[in-house]
Design a protein around this motif. Structure first.
Motif, PDB file in Angstrom:
ATOM      1  N   MET A   1       0.821  -1.211   0.000  1.00 26.36           N
ATOM      2  CA  MET A   1       0.000   0.000   0.000  1.00 26.36           C
ATOM      3  C   MET A   1       0.855   1.261   0.000  1.00 26.36           C
ATOM      4  O   MET A   1       0.596   2.203  -0.738  1.00 26.36           O
ATOM      5  N   PHE A   3       3.922   1.569  -1.068  1.00 27.64           N
ATOM      6  CA  PHE A   3       4.612   1.707  -2.352  1.00 27.64           C
ATOM      7  C   PHE A   3       3.667   2.260  -3.413  1.00 27.64           C
ATOM      8  O   PHE A   3       4.034   3.134  -4.198  1.00 27.64           O
ATOM      9  N   GLY A   4       2.430   1.760  -3.427  1.00 26.26           N
ATOM     10  CA  GLY A   4       1.442   2.251  -4.389  1.00 26.26           C
ATOM     11  C   GLY A   4       1.130   3.719  -4.168  1.00 26.26           C
ATOM     12  O   GLY A   4       1.004   4.488  -5.128  1.00 26.26           O
ATOM     13  N   TRP A   5       1.007   4.128  -2.912  1.00 23.61           N
ATOM     14  CA  TRP A   5       0.754   5.529  -2.543  1.00 23.61           C
ATOM     15  C   TRP A   5       1.924   6.389  -2.991  1.00 23.61           C
ATOM     16  O   TRP A   5       1.742   7.491  -3.528  1.00 23.61           O
ATOM     17  N   VAL A   7       4.190   5.782  -5.445  1.00 26.50           N
ATOM     18  CA  VAL A   7       4.223   5.877  -6.911  1.00 26.50           C
ATOM     19  C   VAL A   7       3.144   6.837  -7.409  1.00 26.50           C
ATOM     20  O   VAL A   7       3.384   7.665  -8.299  1.00 26.50           O
ATOM     21  N   GLY A   8       1.952   6.748  -6.818  1.00 26.02           N
ATOM     22  CA  GLY A   8       0.855   7.626  -7.221  1.00 26.02           C
ATOM     23  C   GLY A   8       1.164   9.090  -6.969  1.00 26.02           C
ATOM     24  O   GLY A   8       0.884   9.950  -7.807  1.00 26.02           O
TER      25      GLY A   8
END
Length: 258
Positions: A1, A3-5, A7-8
């Protein structure tokens, strides 16, 4: 989560600074940003390893009931506010000053500052040694505060968009500094921290809240057109700022740290 945050958030400010740039640059942005993202890959790998240490640390804090929050009789919302402020002061502002004032630590922090093409990806540009120092200090800060793991993760998620917002080459209206800047660090504020001269670099250490720079007299607000990015002691090696191998060697090259 997380990492996704991350990158976003990088993608959002990467796009925004392309659409509304403060300075229109003529350089190989792709080559520059790939180097910074490669350094990010190193720190993310270290972050995974630190996950095990963090787990043990927070388990011990909970079992031993140590830290500031265990001494205060506050409701949950009060504990959260105290924890966020204390983490920003200790785990960001204080360690950032140490990274500048302790010569050994500044050897590693040099890598973050010797980026002459300052943009959102600069927020990812950290030597592994720099990142390790930050993470160790963050866990120490959590012990002092007595912060539960939930508060720690909440603060971490809060710092990610703030990091890429403040490092972005984004055109920001003056009213943002006069209003939002009263409490939070803005891109224009943080730009001065990346000026290549030391008397400018040794200012504006804050990450999320601007109150610490205001309180301790380290805030600088001036004309951002005066800023020249990079680091004066590294300008002879500006052609190597995207050479990841050279950047990893910087702390150990004696001639650069006399």
């Amino acid at each position: 989560m997380r990492f996704g945050w991350l990158v976003g958030c990088i993608f959002l400010f990467w796009v925004l600074e392309g659409a509304y740039p403060y300075i229109k640059k003529h350089h190989n942005k792709k080559h520059h940003d790939i180097a910074n993202f490669t350094l990010l890959a190193f720190t993310m790998a270290i972050n995974v390893a630190f996950g095990f240490l963090a787990k043990s640390t927070f388990e011990w804090i909970k079992e031993a009931e140590v830290g500031l929050l265990y001494l205060l009789d506050l409701p949950a919302w009060g504990n959260l506010i105290v924890a966020l402020l204390a983490m920003d002061l200790l785990a960001q502002y204080t360690i950032h000053i140490l990274l500048h004032k302790v010569p050994f630590l500044f050897r590693f922090h040099t890598v973050h500052h010797n980026d002459t093409h300052y943009n959102a990806s600069t927020g990812t540009r950290h030597h592994p040694g720099d990142f390790i120092a930050r993470e160790l200090f963050a866990l120490l800060a959590c012990i002092i505060i007595g912060a539960p793991v939930e508060y720690y993760f909440f603060y971490r998620f809060l710092t990610i968009p703030q990091t890429y917002w403040t490092h972005s080459n984004l055109k920001v209206p003056a009213w943002v500094d006069k209003t939002v800047g009263l409490i939070f660090i803005t891109p224009n504020m943080h730009k001065f921290h990346h000026h290549d001269e030391v008397h400018w670099t040794d200012s504006n250490y804050g990450n999320v809240f601007s109150i610490w720079d205001r309180l301790f007299g380290t805030l600088v607000i001036d004309n951002t057109d005066k800023i020249n990015y990079g680091l004066d002691i590294m300008h002879a090696y500006d052609d190597k700022e995207s050479d990841v191998l050279f950047q990893l060697k910087i702390p150990f090259i004696k001639r650069l740290h006399k």
